[in-house]
Design a protein around this motif. Structure first.
Motif, PDB file in Angstrom:
ATOM      1  N   ALA A 133      -4.244  10.135  -3.618  1.00 41.32           N
ATOM      2  CA  ALA A 133      -3.067   9.813  -2.837  1.00 41.32           C
ATOM      3  C   ALA A 133      -2.299   8.901  -3.753  1.00 41.32           C
ATOM      4  O   ALA A 133      -1.066   8.984  -3.796  1.00 41.32           O
ATOM      5  N   VAL A 134      -2.883   7.907  -4.612  1.00 43.89           N
ATOM      6  CA  VAL A 134      -2.251   7.176  -5.592  1.00 43.89           C
ATOM      7  C   VAL A 134      -1.521   7.787  -6.588  1.00 43.89           C
ATOM      8  O   VAL A 134      -0.176   7.789  -6.991  1.00 43.89           O
ATOM      9  N   SER A 135      -2.298   9.083  -7.143  1.00 39.53           N
ATOM     10  CA  SER A 135      -1.771   9.894  -8.186  1.00 39.53           C
ATOM     11  C   SER A 135      -0.359  10.707  -7.703  1.00 39.53           C
ATOM     12  O   SER A 135       0.463  11.038  -8.290  1.00 39.53           O
ATOM     13  N   GLU A 136      -0.675  11.293  -6.484  1.00 38.37           N
ATOM     14  CA  GLU A 136       0.379  12.136  -5.886  1.00 38.37           C
ATOM     15  C   GLU A 136       1.788  11.433  -5.623  1.00 38.37           C
ATOM     16  O   GLU A 136       2.956  12.055  -5.803  1.00 38.37           O
ATOM     17  N   VAL A 137       1.503  10.228  -4.998  1.00 35.25           N
ATOM     18  CA  VAL A 137       3.077   9.120  -5.220  1.00 35.25           C
ATOM     19  C   VAL A 137       3.437   8.423  -6.206  1.00 35.25           C
ATOM     20  O   VAL A 137       4.345   7.822  -6.541  1.00 35.25           O
ATOM     21  N   GLU A 138       2.371   8.485  -7.259  1.00 30.81           N
ATOM     22  CA  GLU A 138       2.681   7.864  -8.725  1.00 30.81           C
ATOM     23  C   GLU A 138       2.754   6.317  -8.439  1.00 30.81           C
ATOM     24  O   GLU A 138       3.716   5.751  -8.871  1.00 30.81           O
ATOM     25  N   ALA A 139       1.917   5.887  -7.717  1.00 34.12           N
ATOM     26  CA  ALA A 139       1.815   4.443  -7.630  1.00 34.12           C
ATOM     27  C   ALA A 139       1.356   3.642  -8.706  1.00 34.12           C
ATOM     28  O   ALA A 139       0.730   4.332  -9.445  1.00 34.12           O
ATOM     29  N   TYR A 167      -2.597  -0.756  -8.116  1.00 35.47           N
ATOM     30  CA  TYR A 167      -3.877  -0.535  -7.613  1.00 35.47           C
ATOM     31  C   TYR A 167      -4.889  -0.926  -8.803  1.00 35.47           C
ATOM     32  O   TYR A 167      -4.545  -0.576  -9.999  1.00 35.47           O
ATOM     33  N   ALA A 181       0.389   4.080  -1.217  1.00 32.34           N
ATOM     34  CA  ALA A 181      -0.171   5.223  -1.111  1.00 32.34           C
ATOM     35  C   ALA A 181      -0.916   5.482   0.120  1.00 32.34           C
ATOM     36  O   ALA A 181      -1.480   6.729   0.479  1.00 32.34           O
ATOM     37  N   ASP A 231       0.868  -1.198  -0.055  1.00 26.21           N
ATOM     38  CA  ASP A 231       0.018  -0.018   0.090  1.00 26.21           C
ATOM     39  C   ASP A 231       0.686   1.228   0.037  1.00 26.21           C
ATOM     40  O   ASP A 231       0.831   1.933   1.097  1.00 26.21           O
TER      41      ASP A 231
END
Length: 271
Positions: A130-136, A190, A116, A114
């Protein structure tokens, strides 16, 4: 094979077949991968077929493709899950009338690590942000399906356009839900999926449900008879008979009784 066995069981318990006319021995239903991959159609269709003598031939594709197929006249009934697109289909004259059939929900699945940090949340928009901010890594169907339409709507609410990152952390498979889950499992990514397909998916690897329960993840299914004024070859009486059965007591009970590992996957809500 599975449907043939189940169909035989329906007949064995004493259902009386009501033969349909020779001109309408079958119907073509344009539907989604989720209704097929989850096992729902294999479970419920033998009951209808045994009762009526009408063979139901399912084309399981993404909602967008199913709608395009119906517009092209390649089907009698449309059973999909994108209400805005379904309403537009009827408004444009391609369908006769839309009926609610059932619902379930979407869930955000991701790796146990996980990156993000979204596990346990109920705010899907905050999770995608959150996913986009950490570029997961994120695997998207990218196929104009009902799930993809829902995903893009959620990204829009998150004020993000992940397609700008296509080919980097954001991967578009152009495939169905099962294939996209396989990609996510291999990448540790994800992915947004309908719960029914997730429940029936075997290759989960390191993936688990991380975000669920947000009302914005509601997933409604609808059914529509293709308009014979547009396509005279539509099998109207057989198609309408299927619709009436599915939204009637027998079809709704069949939907409610379908469970996998003790979990109900679809919830009937025809009015």
């Amino acid at each position: 094979m599975i449907r043939n066995v189940i169909r035989a069981a329906w007949i064995a318990v004493g259902l009386t077949a009501a033969p349909v006319s020779a001109e309408e021995p079958f119907i073509v239903v344009q539907s989604t991968t989720s209704t097929q991959n989850s096992g729902l159609l294999d479970y419920i269709l033998p009951g209808f077929e045994a009762e009526t003598g009408i063979d139901v031939r399912v084309v399981a594709v993404g909602t967008g493709q199913a709608i395009r197929n119906a517009i092209n006249g390649d089907g009698d009934v449309l059973l999909v899950h994108s209400k805005l697109a379904e309403d537009q289909f009827v408004a444009d004259g391609w369908g006769v009338e839309r009926f609610d059939v059932m619902y379930n929900d979407f869930v955000l699945v991701g790796p146990k690590s996980d990156p993000a940090k979204v596990r346990g949340g109920m705010d899907i928009v905050a999770a995608l942000t959150a996913v986009s901010e950490v570029e997961a890594p994120f695997a998207s169907r990218g196929d104009d399906s009902g799930t993809h339409k829902a995903e893009m709507r959620l990204w829009d609410w998150a004020d993000a356009d992940p397609t700008d990152a296509s080919g980097t952390w954001y991967r578009e498979t152009g495939s169905g839900m099962g294939a996209t889950l396989n990609v996510a499992s291999g990448m540790g990514a994800y992915v947004l999926t309908d719960r029914a397909t997730w429940q029936s998916f075997g290759n989960r690897g390191d993936l688990e449900i991380l975000v669920e329960g947000d009302p914005r993840l509601f997933n409604q299914y609808g059914i529509i008879l293709v308009n014979p004024d547009k396509h005279p070859q539509v099998r109207v009486s057989a198609g309408q008979r299927f619709i009436d059965w599915l939204i009637g007591p027998d079809g709704q009970a069949a939907i409610a009784s379908y469970k996998l590992e003790g979990q109900q996957l679809f919830f009937p809500n025809a009015k």
